[in-house]
Design an enzyme around this catalytic site. Structure first.
Site, PDB file in Angstrom:
ATOM      1  N   ARG A   1       1.037  -1.848   2.231  1.00  0.00           N
ATOM      2  CA  ARG A   1       0.223  -1.074   1.244  1.00  0.00           C
ATOM      3  C   ARG A   1      -1.494  -0.953   2.908  1.00  0.00           C
ATOM      4  O   ARG A   1      -1.092  -2.138   3.126  1.00  0.00           O
ATOM      5  CB  ARG A   1      -0.917  -1.412  -0.013  1.00  0.00           C
ATOM      6  CG  ARG A   1       0.072  -0.502  -0.710  1.00  0.00           C
ATOM      7  CD  ARG A   1      -0.452  -0.763  -2.338  1.00  0.00           C
ATOM      8  NE  ARG A   1       0.415  -0.814  -3.225  1.00  0.00           N
ATOM      9  CZ  ARG A   1       0.368   0.307  -4.731  1.00  0.00           C
ATOM     10  NH1 ARG A   1      -0.706   0.478  -4.968  1.00  0.00           N
ATOM     11  NH2 ARG A   1       1.443  -0.037  -5.438  1.00  0.00           N
TER      12      ARG A   1
ATOM     13  N   SER B   1       4.644  -7.711  -4.384  1.00  0.00           N
ATOM     14  CA  SER B   1       3.029  -7.336  -3.662  1.00  0.00           C
ATOM     15  C   SER B   1       1.867  -8.627  -4.105  1.00  0.00           C
ATOM     16  O   SER B   1       1.546  -8.607  -3.049  1.00  0.00           O
ATOM     17  CB  SER B   1       3.150  -5.686  -4.338  1.00  0.00           C
ATOM     18  OG  SER B   1       2.209  -4.900  -3.167  1.00  0.00           O
TER      19      SER B   1
ATOM     20  N   THR C   1       5.122   9.929  -9.771  1.00  0.00           N
ATOM     21  CA  THR C   1       4.528   9.048  -8.990  1.00  0.00           C
ATOM     22  C   THR C   1       5.235   8.516  -8.838  1.00  0.00           C
ATOM     23  O   THR C   1       6.613   8.057  -9.355  1.00  0.00           O
ATOM     24  CB  THR C   1       3.939   8.723 -10.341  1.00  0.00           C
ATOM     25  OG1 THR C   1       3.212   9.893 -10.803  1.00  0.00           O
ATOM     26  CG2 THR C   1       2.590   7.694  -9.719  1.00  0.00           C
TER      27      THR C   1
ATOM     28  N   LYS D   1       6.714   3.190   2.256  1.00  0.00           N
ATOM     29  CA  LYS D   1       5.663   3.147   2.076  1.00  0.00           C
ATOM     30  C   LYS D   1       5.432   1.745   3.282  1.00  0.00           C
ATOM     31  O   LYS D   1       6.431   0.733   2.920  1.00  0.00           O
ATOM     32  CB  LYS D   1       3.829   2.645   1.082  1.00  0.00           C
ATOM     33  CG  LYS D   1       4.576   1.597  -0.080  1.00  0.00           C
ATOM     34  CD  LYS D   1       3.048   1.717  -1.420  1.00  0.00           C
ATOM     35  CE  LYS D   1       3.844   0.710  -2.078  1.00  0.00           C
ATOM     36  NZ  LYS D   1       4.450   0.961  -3.182  1.00  0.00           N
TER      37      LYS D   1
END
Length: 588
Positions: A303, A141, A376, A414
């Site tokens: 993201r 990521s 989370t 996401k």
């Protein structure tokens, strides 16, 4: 006995130097396999990402899947990779993905291996679309360039949650001896079990996200200009295709950052969450081309950060919570106005994580749909969304403050590609009403109540200090007592998801799952403030998230901001005690 001459040379050199300390670092302990899979630097030894540790991890994962799915050899798995590479150890995402594919194929398991780099959300999409048993994405990521990772999805299309992580970790321990042809990844090229889903997914994914496109005519006509950066990652091509799918003119791509480059040469950290530093080149291009909105993906494109030029000429970078508020408002409004969806409003859901803004709760209360918070991380939201969908509910949207958004039910994770193009359509629509994104954000807060958030972190490399800090909060005024106040702020409620205590529940037991292995305490204050302190699973950080929620009608924003600043200062001073605990502040 050497299979990778580069990592072998590194180790040989250390032996020659008699460097026991470095060898201990490389071979002292194996990387831990958790719910996020693996994340570590590429290099030699069992504590790093390399050919051997990828083979061992995949052998364990393969055995675990065989145990869980009797039809694994019929259904198979999908494997994707980003553009990361590490010259000195010879490791790269593509090489790791091929070795993983080879491991499965050697056991007769069909593998859908993408032939080229893809955004992370394409892996969960493919699991769901082709009804596969599992998915693997090789990516780190937005981590520093020397890192890589191995992210795992279950058959439901969401990231794994416990107890799968423990089961896989145990299977890895039991399968460390590489299988006979483990290193020979050329074998897969001639195997009938190897499939390439690249073309199919590039067609089907863009067809599926068009269900979220409601204003094609406005998109065709809009004069709004966008800049997009993929920060040297995989996003460029896919965001261009998404704009095309929505009939929007393509965004201007930041030329220095549009092509994948594992060295990330133009940024200190390839993380758009770090704000303006990563966007310097985007601001320059936007000024040059007269673009008002910047869309920035992280390197694996799951993201999205958004910035907008204000009337004053300044650039505003939206926080994850602000963009979550805008997208939540937009997606609900589109559902309400254009819905060919037969779900009644009582079957509509939105989700966010417990450290994210509660703005969706306020919208849900007023509009009559359901809001739920989860622990989370998107693994929890993805799994919960799937449960709800299986019960016949519709999950319109989920988000977390770390700029992660799930805008489209075809991906239970996401997705920065669909989020980018949906944001562009929202901005184009608002422009026809002479509204900017920041004006609309204010309108959302005016209608549903201001939600002001502030988050930061302290760095601490000593686990003992972190443990002591949280123990202190649990024994604040004598044994087993939590703080009753924080400076001048009175504490009205406490939820401790490490121990499972929740003062607001009749039986004082928390509803959300608890985890003894990570620290997390949430304080509710009498003034409507909420603050959560937690440790990070991937970094040596103690993070905090704070929010002040005002009821609709209280529009003195400056006063609210001042109140929140004072609350945060008190939190740092009394609960973190940075001087006493020698904590290092986040530096901008």
């Amino acid at each position: 006995y050497q299979q990778n001459p580069k990592t072998y040379a590194i180790v040989k050199q250390l032996f020659a130097e008699g460097n026991a300390r470095e060898l201990q670092k490389y071979f002292g302990s194996r990387m831990e396999f958790g719910t996020a899979g693996l994340r570590a630097a590429m290099g030699a030894g069992i504590s790093h990402m390399n050919d051997l540790t990828i083979i061992q991890t995949t052998q364990g994962f393969c055995r675990y899947l065989e145990k869980n799915f009797s039809d694994l050899k019929k259904r198979g798995v999908v494997i994707g990779f980003d553009a990361r590479a590490h010259l000195s150890s010879g490791g790269s995402s593509k090489r790791f993905a091929r070795l993983a594919a080879n491991t499965f194929i050697s056991q007769g398991v069909p593998v859908y291996l993408f032939s080229d780099i893809i955004p992370t959300p394409f892996v969960p999409y493919t699991v769901t679309h082709l009804k596969l048993c599992a998915g693997i994405m090789v990516t780190a990521s937005h981590n520093p360039k020397q890192d890589n990772g191995y992210k795992v999805y279950w058959e439901n299309g969401a990231q794994i949650i416990s107890p799968h992580d423990k089961g896989i970790a145990q299977a890895i321990e039991e399968n460390q001896e590489p299988w006979p042809q483990a290193w020979d990844d050329k074998l897969i090229d001639s195997s009938p079990l190897l499939h390439d889903p690249y073309a199919m997914v590039n067609k089907e994914y863009f067809k599926d996200i068009q269900k979220q496109c409601f204003y094609r005519n406005i998109n065709k006509e809009t004069n709004l200009k966008f800049v997009h950066t993929s920060v040297h990652g995989v996003g460029h091509k896919f965001v261009q295709l998404a704009f095309k799918a929505f009939d929007l003119s393509p965004p201007f791509a930041v030329p220095e950052q549009k092509d994948p480059d594992p060295d990330f040469p133009t940024v200190k950290y390839p993380n758009p969450e770090e704000g303006k530093g990563v966007l310097t080149l985007s601001f320059a291009l936007a000024e040059k081309d007269g673009a008002r909105i910047i869309l920035a993906n992280d390197p694996d494109a799951d993201r999205l950060a958004v910035a907008e030029k204000q009337e004053s000429g300044e650039w505003k970078v939206f926080s994850g919570n602000e963009l979550g508020a805008l997208l939540g408002w937009w997606i609900f409004t589109c559902w309400k106005n254009n819905s060919r969806d037969t779900h009644a409003i009582k079957d509509i859901y939105m989700l966010s994580s417990t450290v994210s803004s509660k703005i969706l709760r306020a919208i849900a209360l007023k509009e009559g749909f359901h809001f739920e918070e989860t622990l989370t991380g998107f693994k929890w939201m993805g799994n919960r969304a799937k449960q709800l969908m299986d019960q016949g509910k519709a999950v319109l949207f989920a988000f977390e403050e770390a700029i992660g958004y799930m805008c489209c039910p075809a991906v239970l994770d996401k997705d920065g590609v669909s989020a980018a193009v949906i944001t562009a359509e929202m901005a184009s629509f608002l422009a026809t009403r002479n509204l900017s994104l920041s004006q609309q954000l204010k309108a959302v807060y005016d209608e549903y109540g201001f939600h002001i958030t502030k988050a930061s972190y302290f760095i601490c490399h000593d686990p003992k200090v972190i443990q002591q800090l949280f123990d202190n909060l649990r024994n604040f005024d004598g044994k087993d007592t939590y703080p009753k106040s924080c400076g001048r702020f009175k504490v009205s409620g406490i939820r401790d998801l490490t121990t499972g205590y929740d003062s607001s529940q009749p039986d004082q037991k928390a509803i959300l799952p608890t985890s003894k292995s990570s620290q997390m305490i949430t304080f509710t204050f009498a003034n409507g403030g909420v603050a959560t302190m937690r440790t990070s699973g991937t970094e040596p950080k103690i993070k905090y998230y704070s929010e002040l929620c005002a009821p609709p009608g209280n529009s003195d924003v400056e006063q609210l901001k001042k109140e929140l600043d004072e609350l945060v200062n008190a939190l740092e001073k009394h609960f973190f005690q940075p001087e006493k605990n020698k904590l290092q502040r986040k530096t901008e």
